[in-house]
Design an enzyme around this catalytic site. Sequence first.
Site, PDB file in Angstrom:
ATOM      1  N   ASP A   1      14.695   2.859   5.429  1.00 25.60           N
ATOM      2  CA  ASP A   1      13.673   2.150   4.379  1.00 25.60           C
ATOM      3  C   ASP A   1      14.219   2.624   3.157  1.00 25.60           C
ATOM      4  O   ASP A   1      14.129   2.051   2.079  1.00 25.60           O
ATOM      5  CB  ASP A   1      12.459   2.547   4.732  1.00 25.60           C
ATOM      6  CG  ASP A   1      11.296   1.932   3.783  1.00 25.60           C
ATOM      7  OD1 ASP A   1      10.710   0.921   4.091  1.00 25.60           O
ATOM      8  OD2 ASP A   1      11.192   2.961   2.562  1.00 25.60           O
TER       9      ASP A   1
ATOM     10  N   PHE B   1       8.913  -0.744   3.144  1.00 25.49           N
ATOM     11  CA  PHE B   1       9.531  -1.878   3.817  1.00 25.49           C
ATOM     12  C   PHE B   1       9.851  -1.997   5.003  1.00 25.49           C
ATOM     13  O   PHE B   1       9.720  -3.002   5.829  1.00 25.49           O
ATOM     14  CB  PHE B   1      10.928  -2.076   2.995  1.00 25.49           C
ATOM     15  CG  PHE B   1      10.708  -2.240   1.446  1.00 25.49           C
ATOM     16  CD1 PHE B   1       9.917  -3.278   0.878  1.00 25.49           C
ATOM     17  CD2 PHE B   1      11.693  -1.697   0.825  1.00 25.49           C
ATOM     18  CE1 PHE B   1       9.781  -3.379  -0.555  1.00 25.49           C
ATOM     19  CE2 PHE B   1      11.672  -2.181  -0.526  1.00 25.49           C
ATOM     20  CZ  PHE B   1      10.544  -2.763  -1.224  1.00 25.49           C
ATOM     21  N   ASP B   2       9.580  -0.715   5.724  1.00 26.65           N
ATOM     22  CA  ASP B   2       9.390  -0.694   7.131  1.00 26.65           C
ATOM     23  C   ASP B   2       8.080  -1.361   7.543  1.00 26.65           C
ATOM     24  O   ASP B   2       8.158  -2.046   8.677  1.00 26.65           O
ATOM     25  CB  ASP B   2       9.459   0.729   7.589  1.00 26.65           C
ATOM     26  CG  ASP B   2      10.954   1.009   8.047  1.00 26.65           C
ATOM     27  OD1 ASP B   2      11.709   0.346   8.603  1.00 26.65           O
ATOM     28  OD2 ASP B   2      11.286   2.413   7.895  1.00 26.65           O
ATOM     29  N   VAL B   3       7.131  -0.975   7.059  1.00 26.34           N
ATOM     30  CA  VAL B   3       5.760  -1.495   7.257  1.00 26.34           C
ATOM     31  C   VAL B   3       5.786  -3.084   6.855  1.00 26.34           C
ATOM     32  O   VAL B   3       5.293  -3.670   7.947  1.00 26.34           O
ATOM     33  CB  VAL B   3       4.623  -0.665   6.428  1.00 26.34           C
ATOM     34  CG1 VAL B   3       3.096  -1.275   6.758  1.00 26.34           C
ATOM     35  CG2 VAL B   3       4.542   0.776   7.010  1.00 26.34           C
TER      36      VAL B   3
END
Length: 373
Positions: free
Chosen positions: A137, A165-167
């Site tokens: 991320d 951005f992972d989420v």
Amino acid sequence: MGPLDGLLVADFSRILAGPYATMLLADLGADVIKVEGPGGDDTRTWMPPTRDGVSTYYLGINRNKRSIALDLRDPEDLAAARELAARADVFIENFKPGGLARFGLDYATVSAGNEGVVYASISGFGSGAGAALPGYDLMVQAISGLMSLTGDPHGSPYRAGISVFDVMAGMHASIGILSALHHRSATGRGQHVEVNLLSSALSGLVNHSSGYVAGGTVPFRMGNAHPSLFPYEPLPTADGELIVIAGNDGQFRKLCAVLGVEHLLDDPRFGRNQDRTANREALRPLLVEALAAKGKDEWFAELIAAGVPCAPINTIDGGVAFAESLGLDPVVESGAVPGVRNPIRFSATPARYELPPPGLDEHGEEIRQWLKS
């Protein structure tokens, strides 16, 4: 019964984006089987903080799942993995693109024996020219431009406080999976769903990425200020900062009325949002002077009562407490492990909180026996 009851998800993902996506599905009733290598998901070792010796990072994204540890280099374990893939409605993975092909667990091989499978792949930079890049991320925050927008305008770029951005990619993966399942219900055919962090980032940068691709403007770091609205930032009061927002001209009129500075409405520099934005450096000290008369909590109560958006700047404990004060019941328990409530509410098929985050291979024996039956 959750809305996804009866759906079998083979979860070959690890770290954050994939496990977050599958936890959302599991909360809504899907039977998620978390496949881990012999060493377990990396987040099991990401500590502190911990609860009873277990990483809270891992606990936060793995409830309502069953765990089986499989060494894909072992023929018997590989056979179990392939059988799980053959039975799954959804197969999700975030190996490097192409990394599962040598085990016969790539989309082409799995779908050949399971025509209806929805196979979701999450990567950092896609399966083309960016396939070899690691998908962290922080790398994407840097490369996408987010860090160039975050932090003091006169200081260094900053990462966001979470792996944003992972989420976001996890949520996009969930949307893609559910969309593909809807298509399957009409056609009987599954498909390959691909999500990558960089594309999620560029989509999630919304007004900033649009400002560039549609307007040719490269945005710059502005601290807590907004490029298109003013006020829309923390402003000092007598005892601390308060987020103050005037999202439209009507809200600015209400703000001026509460602060007792109605004369500002007659100033042509401040009449419209575009004028206030252009003249923010002249307007800010006038608002700060008025806000100095009272503390942040008093202003918060008065401004909210008048319909002016504003907010205290809390730590996480304050955020949870505020949600509790609103009756949002943010904390739930799965088993004896507390976690944050699934944010989606259903009138007929509520989310479930039945299984605590599993220990490594906690359900391995029962899953192996089921796969052999």
